[in-house]
Motif scaffolding. Structure first.
Motif, PDB file in Angstrom:
ATOM      1  N   THR A   1       7.223  -4.116 -10.219  1.00  0.00           N
ATOM      2  CA  THR A   1       8.155  -4.445  -9.366  1.00  0.00           C
ATOM      3  C   THR A   1       7.563  -5.046  -7.897  1.00  0.00           C
ATOM      4  O   THR A   1       8.038  -6.013  -7.492  1.00  0.00           O
ATOM      5  N   LEU A   2       6.479  -4.325  -7.490  1.00  0.00           N
ATOM      6  CA  LEU A   2       5.654  -4.804  -6.253  1.00  0.00           C
ATOM      7  C   LEU A   2       5.202  -6.220  -6.607  1.00  0.00           C
ATOM      8  O   LEU A   2       5.097  -7.111  -5.709  1.00  0.00           O
TER       9      LEU A   2
ATOM     10  N   VAL B   1       0.848  -1.300  -0.061  1.00  0.00           N
ATOM     11  CA  VAL B   1      -0.126  -0.180   0.008  1.00  0.00           C
ATOM     12  C   VAL B   1       0.688   1.129  -0.080  1.00  0.00           C
ATOM     13  O   VAL B   1       0.635   2.356  -0.509  1.00  0.00           O
ATOM     14  N   ALA B   2       1.812   1.125   0.720  1.00  0.00           N
ATOM     15  CA  ALA B   2       2.858   2.229   0.781  1.00  0.00           C
ATOM     16  C   ALA B   2       3.717   2.501  -0.601  1.00  0.00           C
ATOM     17  O   ALA B   2       3.768   3.757  -0.932  1.00  0.00           O
ATOM     18  N   GLY B   3       4.061   1.473  -1.077  1.00  0.00           N
ATOM     19  CA  GLY B   3       4.490   1.456  -2.464  1.00  0.00           C
ATOM     20  C   GLY B   3       3.640   1.948  -3.498  1.00  0.00           C
ATOM     21  O   GLY B   3       4.023   2.762  -4.352  1.00  0.00           O
ATOM     22  N   ILE B   4       2.626   1.597  -3.232  1.00  0.00           N
ATOM     23  CA  ILE B   4       1.223   2.212  -4.465  1.00  0.00           C
ATOM     24  C   ILE B   4       1.370   3.963  -4.143  1.00  0.00           C
ATOM     25  O   ILE B   4       1.133   4.531  -5.074  1.00  0.00           O
TER      26      ILE B   4
ATOM     27  N   MET C   1       5.002   6.722 -15.851  1.00  0.00           N
ATOM     28  CA  MET C   1       5.578   5.181 -16.017  1.00  0.00           C
ATOM     29  C   MET C   1       6.328   4.728 -14.736  1.00  0.00           C
ATOM     30  O   MET C   1       6.447   3.703 -14.371  1.00  0.00           O
ATOM     31  N   ILE C   2       6.679   5.777 -14.072  1.00  0.00           N
ATOM     32  CA  ILE C   2       7.011   5.251 -12.713  1.00  0.00           C
ATOM     33  C   ILE C   2       6.091   4.587 -11.804  1.00  0.00           C
ATOM     34  O   ILE C   2       6.390   3.640 -11.298  1.00  0.00           O
ATOM     35  N   PHE C   3       4.819   4.897 -11.773  1.00  0.00           N
ATOM     36  CA  PHE C   3       3.692   4.068 -11.123  1.00  0.00           C
ATOM     37  C   PHE C   3       3.514   2.719 -11.870  1.00  0.00           C
ATOM     38  O   PHE C   3       3.643   1.751 -11.102  1.00  0.00           O
ATOM     39  N   THR C   4       3.556   2.779 -13.038  1.00  0.00           N
ATOM     40  CA  THR C   4       3.401   1.369 -13.571  1.00  0.00           C
ATOM     41  C   THR C   4       4.888   0.393 -13.383  1.00  0.00           C
ATOM     42  O   THR C   4       4.445  -0.718 -13.184  1.00  0.00           O
TER      43      THR C   4
ATOM     44  N   GLY D   1       4.819 -11.842  -5.794  1.00  0.00           N
ATOM     45  CA  GLY D   1       4.678 -13.287  -6.501  1.00  0.00           C
ATOM     46  C   GLY D   1       5.739 -13.941  -5.728  1.00  0.00           C
ATOM     47  O   GLY D   1       5.583 -15.329  -5.531  1.00  0.00           O
ATOM     48  N   ALA D   2       6.994 -13.610  -5.872  1.00  0.00           N
ATOM     49  CA  ALA D   2       8.089 -14.211  -5.075  1.00  0.00           C
ATOM     50  C   ALA D   2       7.695 -14.636  -3.461  1.00  0.00           C
ATOM     51  O   ALA D   2       8.101 -15.907  -3.308  1.00  0.00           O
ATOM     52  N   ALA D   3       7.167 -13.800  -2.856  1.00  0.00           N
ATOM     53  CA  ALA D   3       6.787 -14.276  -1.539  1.00  0.00           C
ATOM     54  C   ALA D   3       5.703 -14.938  -1.323  1.00  0.00           C
ATOM     55  O   ALA D   3       5.525 -15.729  -0.307  1.00  0.00           O
TER      56      ALA D   3
END
Length: 186
Positions: free
Chosen positions: A176-177, A151-154, A168-171, A182-184
């Motif tokens: 990345t998130l 949520v903080a990242g968004i 594009m920073i948002f996208t 997905g990895a977690a």
């Protein structure tokens, strides 16, 4: 004059006005100018004035997030709901071109006036995301930390994209998130 038949027709217009001008910067004259409605019509739909208008906007945002983000995260297949969250958030915030009105309200003097709605928005989002992450196999501690990070990242990506004029920073941040989550949850 624009013809508006229901209060619900006005709320999306108000949301965009508040997004652009902020709560304090939105004078009734600007609302009448932008909506095409006279003061009498506005007070007919919103007898409580600008504060009631803002509450209606926050309620509409809450309803959208409940249906598109929170409920799926709490109830649907966890991995699918998390994947859908990234897509829905990207669409809702128009790939970073639309600010988070709740986040904007949280950052200025408006925060005190709408503190319950603002706090609830973030608490429910983190809680729903934590629930999905837990069901996807994360420990409670990891799920909480990842939910807060997500949520903080968004929110941070929205601010940064707007500040630098680069959506594009948002996208990229969402991508990345999504990879991190997905990895977690494998």
């Amino acid at each position: 004059m624009k013809t508006v038949h229901e209060r619900a027709d006005i709320v999306p217009l108000l949301a965009e006005i508040f997004r652009e001008l902020g709560y304090e910067g939105t004078a009734l004259s600007r609302i009448t100018e932008r909506t095409g409605l006279g003061k009498g019509s506005l007070y007919h739909f919103f007898p409580g004035g600008k504060e009631e208008m803002a509450n209606a906007v926050l309620a509409e945002i809450d309803a959208w997030f409940e249906q598109a983000i929170y409920r799926p995260l709490r109830q649907d297949d966890a991995r699918q709901a998390i994947a859908a969250m990234w897509v829905n958030v990207n669409d809702y915030f128009r790939s970073g071109r639309r600010i988070c009105l709740v986040g904007a309200f949280a950052l200025d003097d408006t925060r005190q006036r709408f503190s319950a709605a603002i706090g609830d928005y973030f608490i429910r989002w983190i809680g729903a995301l934590r629930s999905a992450l837990s069901r996807a196999g994360c420990s409670d501690e990891e799920a909480q930390a990842l939910a807060e990070e997500g949520v903080a990242g968004i929110q941070g990506a929205l601010v940064l994209a707007r500040a630098l004029g680069d959506e594009m920073i948002f996208t990229r941040s969402l991508e990345t998130l999504a990879k991190r989550f997905g990895a977690a949850t494998r």
